[in-house]
Write a protein that holds these residues in place. Structure first.
Motif, PDB file in Angstrom:
ATOM      1  N   VAL A 164       1.970  -2.206  41.873  1.00 50.37           N
ATOM      2  CA  VAL A 164       1.459  -1.520  41.362  1.00 50.37           C
ATOM      3  C   VAL A 164       0.002  -1.904  41.245  1.00 50.37           C
ATOM      4  CG1 VAL A 164       0.467  -0.209  39.003  1.00 50.37           C
ATOM      5  CG2 VAL A 164       3.065  -0.107  40.463  1.00 50.37           C
ATOM      6  N   GLN A 165      -0.928  -1.228  42.048  1.00 53.52           N
ATOM      7  CA  GLN A 165      -2.275  -1.789  42.754  1.00 53.52           C
ATOM      8  C   GLN A 165      -3.104  -0.211  41.441  1.00 53.52           C
ATOM      9  OE1 GLN A 165      -3.946  -3.777  44.225  1.00 53.52           O
ATOM     10  NE2 GLN A 165      -6.144  -2.924  43.732  1.00 53.52           N
ATOM     11  N   LYS A 166      -3.608  -0.892  39.953  1.00 53.78           N
ATOM     12  CA  LYS A 166      -3.989  -0.431  39.239  1.00 53.78           C
ATOM     13  C   LYS A 166      -5.227   0.043  39.609  1.00 53.78           C
ATOM     14  CE  LYS A 166      -4.592  -0.631  34.210  1.00 53.78           C
ATOM     15  NZ  LYS A 166      -5.618  -0.197  34.125  1.00 53.78           N
ATOM     16  N   GLU A 167      -6.225   1.739  39.442  1.00 50.90           N
ATOM     17  CA  GLU A 167      -7.600   1.136  39.401  1.00 50.90           C
ATOM     18  C   GLU A 167      -8.152   1.722  38.150  1.00 50.90           C
ATOM     19  OE1 GLU A 167     -10.636   1.230  42.606  1.00 50.90           O
ATOM     20  OE2 GLU A 167      -8.055   1.071  43.043  1.00 50.90           O
ATOM     21  N   ASP A 168      -9.151   1.062  37.784  1.00 52.36           N
ATOM     22  CA  ASP A 168      -9.431   1.015  37.058  1.00 52.36           C
ATOM     23  C   ASP A 168     -10.885   1.566  36.347  1.00 52.36           C
ATOM     24  OD1 ASP A 168      -8.782  -0.605  33.286  1.00 52.36           O
ATOM     25  OD2 ASP A 168      -9.668   1.224  34.120  1.00 52.36           O
ATOM     26  N   LYS A 177       5.280   0.250  33.845  1.00 54.25           N
ATOM     27  CA  LYS A 177       6.530  -0.582  33.495  1.00 54.25           C
ATOM     28  C   LYS A 177       7.652  -0.276  34.768  1.00 54.25           C
ATOM     29  CE  LYS A 177       6.450  -2.470  29.479  1.00 54.25           C
ATOM     30  NZ  LYS A 177       4.332  -2.555  29.114  1.00 54.25           N
ATOM     31  N   PHE A 194      -3.888   4.980  38.810  1.00 54.66           N
ATOM     32  CA  PHE A 194      -5.592   6.240  38.590  1.00 54.66           C
ATOM     33  C   PHE A 194      -5.206   5.743  36.796  1.00 54.66           C
ATOM     34  CE2 PHE A 194      -7.655   5.590  42.294  1.00 54.66           C
ATOM     35  CZ  PHE A 194      -7.076   6.394  43.142  1.00 54.66           C
ATOM     36  N   ASN A 241      -5.044   4.640  32.851  1.00 56.77           N
ATOM     37  CA  ASN A 241      -4.549   3.819  32.352  1.00 56.77           C
ATOM     38  C   ASN A 241      -3.700   3.165  31.357  1.00 56.77           C
ATOM     39  OD1 ASN A 241      -4.801   5.608  29.816  1.00 56.77           O
ATOM     40  ND2 ASN A 241      -7.034   5.599  29.661  1.00 56.77           N
ATOM     41  N   VAL A 242      -2.576   3.449  32.063  1.00 55.82           N
ATOM     42  CA  VAL A 242      -1.597   2.675  31.330  1.00 55.82           C
ATOM     43  C   VAL A 242      -1.189   1.887  32.329  1.00 55.82           C
ATOM     44  CG1 VAL A 242       0.995   3.649  31.079  1.00 55.82           C
ATOM     45  CG2 VAL A 242      -0.965   5.081  30.281  1.00 55.82           C
ATOM     46  N   LYS A 243      -0.301   0.311  32.217  1.00 62.09           N
ATOM     47  CA  LYS A 243       0.091  -0.328  32.226  1.00 62.09           C
ATOM     48  C   LYS A 243       1.492  -0.077  32.187  1.00 62.09           C
ATOM     49  CE  LYS A 243       1.297  -5.101  33.558  1.00 62.09           C
ATOM     50  NZ  LYS A 243       1.083  -5.586  34.861  1.00 62.09           N
TER      51      LYS A 243
END
Ligand SMILES: NC(=O)c1ccc[n+]([C@@H]2O[C@H](COP(=O)([O-])OP(=O)(O)OC[C@H]3O[C@@H](n4cnc5c(N)ncnc54)[C@H](O)[C@@H]3O)[C@@H](O)[C@H]2O)c1
Ligand SMILES: NC(=O)c1ccc[n+]([C@@H]2O[C@H](COP(=O)([O-])OP(=O)(O)OC[C@H]3O[C@@H](n4cnc5c(N)ncnc54)[C@H](O)[C@@H]3O)[C@@H](O)[C@H]2O)c1
Lengths: 207, 207
Positions: free
Chosen positions: B185-189, B178, B172, B174-176
Motif C-alpha cells: 500500500v502506497q499512501k498519498e496524503d 488493513k 489516496f 485518508n484511511v489506513k
C-alpha cells in the motif's frame, strides 16, 4: 520547533482521534494510535508532545483536548484565505475537496485563462480570468496561492502572484519555482509517490 | 537497495535531465542538477549512482543514458496496468494526467457505483459499475489499483480488490488500510503537505 516528519504525521493522528470522539471515547492512549498506524508508541507520544498536550498515566490523552491541541498547533483552527490558479483537472478536484475547508483553508477565488471557465463557479468558488488575478489578489489581501497550472506556465504565474503580494505557494506542478527568500513554497509531488510504488512493485515482481 | 528518500528524489532529477535533452545538451553534471534543486552535489551523485549510471570526470553524465538509467531503475520504461476505483473529483483528475501514461502507468478501467458515470468514458478510460469490478479485475489480470473512493468505503473496496487478485494499492484516501502481508500500500496524503504548509505560514506570520 517540531521536525517536518513529526508535522507530517499529525494529520493521521488527528484522523484517528476524531474517529474516537465520534465513537464516544473520552480518552485515547498513544499505544492505540500507534497500533492503528503501525508506529512505535514512543514515537507517537514524542510527536504529540510538540502540541502541548499532557496525557494521564494509564488513561492516555483526553480526546477533545487532543483534537484541540493538534488543530491549534497546525493552525487548522484558524482560517487561511487562498487563491487557486489553473482550474483544470487537478484544480477542480482541489476546489471540491471539503476536508480542506474543515481545516481552515478558505479558497476565495480561482483564476484561469480559459474563456469557457472565467465567470463560472466551481464548487462554490468563482473563477476569474487571468487578467484579473493581480488586482483581485491585492484587493483581497490574500497571502497563499495554490498553483495547478501546466508546468510551462508555473514560473511566470508565480512571479505575477508574488508581485501581487502572495507569500506562500502550494506548488502542484513539477517545476522547481525560483522565488525570493521571504516566499514559502511547499511542493506536492505525486510523481515521487508513484516512484516509490513502482520500485516496490518491481521488487514484488522479482520475488 | 536504494533508500526511500533517494527514490523520491529521482523524478525531480529526471525532469531536469529531460529538459537538458530538449535543449540539445549531451552531458549534464551533478552540480548543475544540485543547483537547480538546491541540494548538495554529493547527494545528487550518490542518488544517481543507484541507477547504475557512470559519469565522466569534468564532463558529467551522458544525458540520454542517464534518462534511460533512471527510467529503468524506476521501471518507468515498462508498462504497468492499473484500475482506478472512485471516478469522482480526484479520480477524474488522475485519469486526465498524461504524465503517468508517459511513465508506464496504463489505467485500463475505472469503477464507480454512480449510475450516471458507469458506461461513460473519462479521458479515454471506460468507467464500469462497481458490480463488475471483481470480474473485470480478474479477467484483465491487473495487479495495481488506484483508490480514490470516499474514506468510509476504502476498507471494503480494498478487501474486494485483494480478493480479485490486486497486490498493490495506491491509496489516496485518508484511511489506513488493513491488508494481508503480500499486498503493498502506497499512501498519498495531501493533508500532510497541507500540515507542513500551515506550520510554515504560521511561523512566517509570527515573524
Ligand atoms: N491531474 C493530476 O492528477 C495531476 C497530478 C499531479 C500533478 N499535476 C500537475 O498539476 C498541474 C495541472 O494539471 P491538470 O491535470 O489539472 O492540467 P489541466 O490541463 O487539466 O489544467 C490546467 C489548467 O490551467 C489553465 N492554464 C493554462 N495556462 C495557464 C496560465 N498561464 N495561467 C493560469 N492557468 C493556466 C488551463 O486553462 C487549465 O484549466 C500540472 O502542472 C500537472 O503537472 C496534475
Ligand atoms: N479531491 C481532492 O482534492 C482530494 C484530495 C486528497 C484526498 N482526496 C481523497 O480522495 C477520495 C475521493 O475524493 P473526491 O474529492 O474525488 O470525492 P468525490 O466524492 O468527488 O468522489 C468519490 C467517488 O467515489 C464514488 N464512490 C462512492 N462510494 C463508492 C464505493 N463504495 N466504491 C467505489 N466508488 C465509490 C462516488 O460515486 C464518487 O464518484 C477521498 O477519500 C478523499 O479523501 C481527495
Amino acid at each position: 520547533p517540531a521536525s517536518l516528519p513529526t508535522v507530517k504525521r499529525l494529520p493521521s493522528y488527528l484522523h484517528i482521534v476524531e474517529a474516537a470522539l465520534r465513537e464516544g471515547k473520552e480518552y485515547i492512549s498513544g499505544t492505540v494510535i500507534a497500533d492503528e498506524l503501525e508506529l512505535e508508541p514512543i514515537q507517537v507520544r514524542k510527536d504529540l508532545a510538540v502540541t502541548g498536550i499532557v496525557g494521564t498515566p494509564r488513561r492516555g490523552f483526553p480526546v477533545r483536548e487532543l483534537i484541540e491541541c493538534i488543530n491549534s498547533f497546525l493552525r487548522w483552527n484558524q482560517q487561511t484565505d487562498a487563491v487557486l490558479v489553473g482550474a483544470g483537472n487537478l484544480g477542480t478536484a482541489l476546489l471540491g475537496y471539503g476536508e480542506f475547508r474543515k481545516h481552515g483553508l478558505n479558497i476565495v477565488a480561482a483564476f484561469d485563462p480559459d474563456k469557457k471557465k472565467a465567470g463560472t463557479h466551481m464548487n462554490g468558488v468563482q473563477v476569474h480570468s487571468l487578467h484579473q488575478m493581480q488586482d483581485r489578489v491585492q484587493a483581497l489581501g490574500v497571502r497563499l496561492a495554490i498553483l495547478t497550472v501546466p508546468g510551462e506556465h508555473a514560473q511566470v504565474v508565480s512571479d505575477l502572484l508574488i508581485q501581487a503580494g502572495i507569500q506562500a505557494i502550494w506548488n502542484f506542478t513539477n517545476v522547481k519555482l525560483k522565488v525570493p527568500p521571504h516566499v514559502i513554497v511547499q511542493k506536492e509531488d505525486l510523481s515521487s509517490g508513484y516512484a516509490v510504488l513502482s520500485v516496490k512493485v518491481g521488487i514484488q515482481n522479482a520475488q
